[in-house]
Motif scaffolding. Sequence first.
Motif, PDB file in Angstrom:
ATOM      1  N   VAL A   1      46.865  52.706  36.638  1.00 16.25           N
ATOM      2  CA  VAL A   1      46.590  54.063  37.096  1.00 16.25           C
ATOM      3  C   VAL A   1      46.633  54.152  38.624  1.00 16.25           C
ATOM      4  O   VAL A   1      47.075  55.142  39.192  1.00 16.25           O
ATOM      5  CB  VAL A   1      45.207  54.517  36.586  1.00 16.25           C
ATOM      6  N   PHE A   2      46.146  53.073  39.265  1.00 14.72           N
ATOM      7  CA  PHE A   2      46.133  53.061  40.728  1.00 14.72           C
ATOM      8  C   PHE A   2      47.473  52.549  41.239  1.00 14.72           C
ATOM      9  O   PHE A   2      47.621  51.394  41.578  1.00 14.72           O
ATOM     10  CB  PHE A   2      44.972  52.210  41.237  1.00 14.72           C
ATOM     11  N   LYS A   3      48.460  53.440  41.260  1.00 13.89           N
ATOM     12  CA  LYS A   3      49.791  53.035  41.694  1.00 13.89           C
ATOM     13  C   LYS A   3      49.835  53.026  43.220  1.00 13.89           C
ATOM     14  O   LYS A   3      49.391  53.966  43.873  1.00 13.89           O
ATOM     15  CB  LYS A   3      50.831  54.008  41.148  1.00 13.89           C
TER      16      LYS A   3
ATOM     17  N   CYS B   1      51.065  43.158  53.007  1.00 13.44           N
ATOM     18  CA  CYS B   1      50.282  44.395  52.845  1.00 13.44           C
ATOM     19  C   CYS B   1      50.839  45.172  51.658  1.00 13.44           C
ATOM     20  O   CYS B   1      52.035  45.450  51.604  1.00 13.44           O
ATOM     21  CB  CYS B   1      50.367  45.245  54.118  1.00 13.44           C
ATOM     22  N   ALA B   2      49.961  45.494  50.703  1.00 13.65           N
ATOM     23  CA  ALA B   2      50.427  46.124  49.467  1.00 13.65           C
ATOM     24  C   ALA B   2      50.593  47.636  49.586  1.00 13.65           C
ATOM     25  O   ALA B   2      51.174  48.255  48.712  1.00 13.65           O
ATOM     26  CB  ALA B   2      49.453  45.810  48.328  1.00 13.65           C
ATOM     27  N   ASN B   3      50.089  48.211  50.665  1.00 11.33           N
ATOM     28  CA  ASN B   3      50.105  49.666  50.804  1.00 11.33           C
ATOM     29  C   ASN B   3      49.594  50.332  49.519  1.00 11.33           C
ATOM     30  O   ASN B   3      50.210  51.257  48.987  1.00 11.33           O
ATOM     31  CB  ASN B   3      51.506  50.176  51.178  1.00 11.33           C
ATOM     32  N   ALA B   4      48.458  49.831  49.027  1.00 10.55           N
ATOM     33  CA  ALA B   4      47.836  50.367  47.811  1.00 10.55           C
ATOM     34  C   ALA B   4      46.438  50.863  48.148  1.00 10.55           C
ATOM     35  O   ALA B   4      45.765  50.279  48.992  1.00 10.55           O
ATOM     36  CB  ALA B   4      47.755  49.278  46.745  1.00 10.55           C
ATOM     37  N   VAL B   5      46.004  51.936  47.492  1.00 13.52           N
ATOM     38  CA  VAL B   5      44.731  52.593  47.767  1.00 13.52           C
ATOM     39  C   VAL B   5      44.677  52.951  49.259  1.00 13.52           C
ATOM     40  O   VAL B   5      43.738  52.629  49.971  1.00 13.52           O
ATOM     41  CB  VAL B   5      43.522  51.714  47.361  1.00 13.52           C
TER      42      VAL B   5
END
Lengths: 460, 460
Positions: free
Chosen positions: A83-85, A112-116
């Motif tokens: 859900v947290f794409k 760095c995933a650039n997530a959230v």
Amino acid sequence: MPPTPSSSLRAVSSRSFHISASLATPNKDHHVRIYPAEAFPKAFAVASTHAGIKKVKGALDLGLLASTSNRPTSAAACMTRNVFKAAPVTVTADLLHSSGGRAGGLIMNSGCANAVTGKQGLENAWRMSKGVTEGLQSNEGTLVMSTGVIGQQVPIENIEHAIPTLTSNLESTSESWSNLALAFMTTDTFPKLRTREFQLNGQTIRMVGIDKGAGMIAPSMGPPPPPHATLLGVIATDAAVEPKTLQSALQYAVDRSFNSITVDGDMSTNDTILCFANGAASQSAVELDEKTDPAGYKIFRDELRSLAEELAQLVVRDGEGATKFVTVRVKGAATYEMATKVARTIASSPLVKTAMYGEDANWGRILCAVGYSPDAESTISPTSVSVAFQPPSSMTDTTPFKVLTNGEPEQDIDETRAKEVLNQEDIEIVVDLGCGSEEVKVWTCDFSHDYVTINGSYRS
Amino acid sequence: MPPTPSSSLRAVSSRSFHISASLATPNKDHHVRIYPAEAFPKAFAVASTHAGIKKVKGALDLGLLASTSNRPTSAAACMTRNVFKAAPVTVTADLLHSSGGRAGGLIMNSGCANAVTGKQGLENAWRMSKGVTEGLQSNEGTLVMSTGVIGQQVPIENIEHAIPTLTSNLESTSESWSNLALAFMTTDTFPKLRTREFQLNGQTIRMVGIDKGAGMIAPSMGPPPPPHATLLGVIATDAAVEPKTLQSALQYAVDRSFNSITVDGDMSTNDTILCFANGAASQSAVELDEKTDPAGYKIFRDELRSLAEELAQLVVRDGEGATKFVTVRVKGAATYEMATKVARTIASSPLVKTAMYGEDANWGRILCAVGYSPDAESTISPTSVSVAFQPPSSMTDTTPFKVLTNGEPEQDIDETRAKEVLNQEDIEIVVDLGCGSEEVKVWTCDFSHDYVTINGSYRS
């Protein structure tokens, strides 16, 4: 006493890859292969650089892959269902949707995933994409992939500053492809690169694949940005393939490869496998369509599956703390879905995985996992289930080592042989459900002390 | 560096309980309590003995619980959903089904699970049941529970030989109940016994519960019979409860207690929780019926849940290799089912569990688990999810330690406080889904080096 782990599947010495700028450095890891330039598909070029995203000075952390073909390039993606794409997942999905499955290339970063990362993260992912598309003056969009710590913004100025270095250094050499594989790495201990060549409708087709594994311990010195697991992969081929057909083939291949491995059962916010097909193998070939050329489609799909399987297995071999490469084969199932559920349940069981680490022929734990698989109550008949270990081909005696037959434990199990079979690096668990003809393989690794050490480490 | 486990929640010294015949031996474990004889429900009596099922000489391995009430005894059961049901599970289910929820007592053994034992195993389980029923000249059946290694037959002659010893020594003393708790143990490091007293419709009701945990390493010296995980429990009360109402209350309680704990996510072939209600608290009380006395039912159900919760938590505290007791609280869910799915996914994640071991405030892993929970795609909105750690009441500052609010990471996280909160033995993860008012708690322990050592041990 638990066994002393003889040796990890991950060669610790190869951790030097993190800071190695090139594969020229000799390495002893048998999972690393160097390919000649001719092995790579026509009209794809790549470049990598250090943009300062990884903390280690000089470590490759930004990569570019671009089609230089004058034909339109098809692109397909299989992406996380979490859900947290992450922002790059959203951007890539949007680009593929609006273009109807066409894209000219890919920009990816590690570190760095650039997530959230909210709106800012999304804006940054778009800037990465557009920076490349404009830099290449391409009329096809650029897909984006990121991996690394989550909750942190990418250093977008650094990346934009580095894009011209990438676009002006695109090439297709043994070294440039190897470097791209290095740029993918986070906690991987070796770069993962494989190629394929095959015939399709009279043409020689080339295919290259790069991926990275589900490492967790991206070293992060600052406040929380936690370590993060991601499976990223890209496959590029010079076959001409219609976009929908490419998507269909990729989904088939991913289901039987990347979706069939598990290290610890966690699904990342960034997991993405991309596939590009630029048609450069032949200017005249029409794009492969699964409806009009089912035979050709089957050849392409199976080659894609085979390459994806090899790439996926490399991730398992590089699994955190892994000392065993475990194949779970479930056969005799009524349906493919049922076989998959049972195989995944066995492969995710901590009790089975610790037993493999302990080289313990513990059929009770395997049976337990079969018995609590989803929907087992309505689909599995206890008295028709058999369990065996299949010794690897490297052993002299490859007779299956049976432990349970039609629900009855084997009497007088030869413990010496059990020990020999389970002492191997490669272990295959074979479960026959005895109620059909469908078969599925899932690959996993064992759960070791090192797994706990790696994932239990405090981030400091 | 991973932290040195300060101390295991399981007191290793208490392993001596395996061979202790009585709780008279002093012990330091704060999880062991001794109750006065009056604490136990009226008209239940118990006995235990060593029947030679456990290898350790003198270790209690056979137990009996019987109602001595002159009223009919209601009995209810919640049992494993594993396809491979052990023989005693089948026998107990059959008995309850044919009697409409009445049974006079229970015979249980440890040291052998009587699972995957075919017709012979089923016959043996019936012989255990009938041996007691005949020995007591009871007109109510006797339920059966077994725990221990699987794939081996119980030594039925030994058991039948020992039954008269049990039936002639039934009593209700502090020692007899404590000994029954000892007889339940396999790899547990302490016996688990709790009592309750409450008022119901003007009557004083007593309740006692015993359970055992999911230990895996039953020492087995012979050929394969593999170690086996089982959760067994029995609750006895002198309340008068109609059988269907008892079943309904037990299911409610078990869902919120035993079904809400996870040590490693594996579900055994033998898991069973039984409940007996013999009505001995009052000769005149009519049997409680949830339809006609909903208020009384709610009192009874909540007391049962509370006792079951305490018993279930003891299992987690005795979890293999556990150094942390972790509560996963999911609130703000649209439905109870949704909250349960999310909480169970977090509590089963090896990455979350190793992070707790490492005392790492790794909200990324928690968020990841939320995001791949079953049905998350259709039920969870990323921007409404918040994550915090709730410090235990033993800390001076019990302000929730927020790490993520409405999908945005907290800025400037106080790492010193993070370390203090996660350094506690009891850790509570609070996830607010922000889309409703349902709340669920799931309890688990961390994944430690000791877990791998215990479960990776070769059986030799």
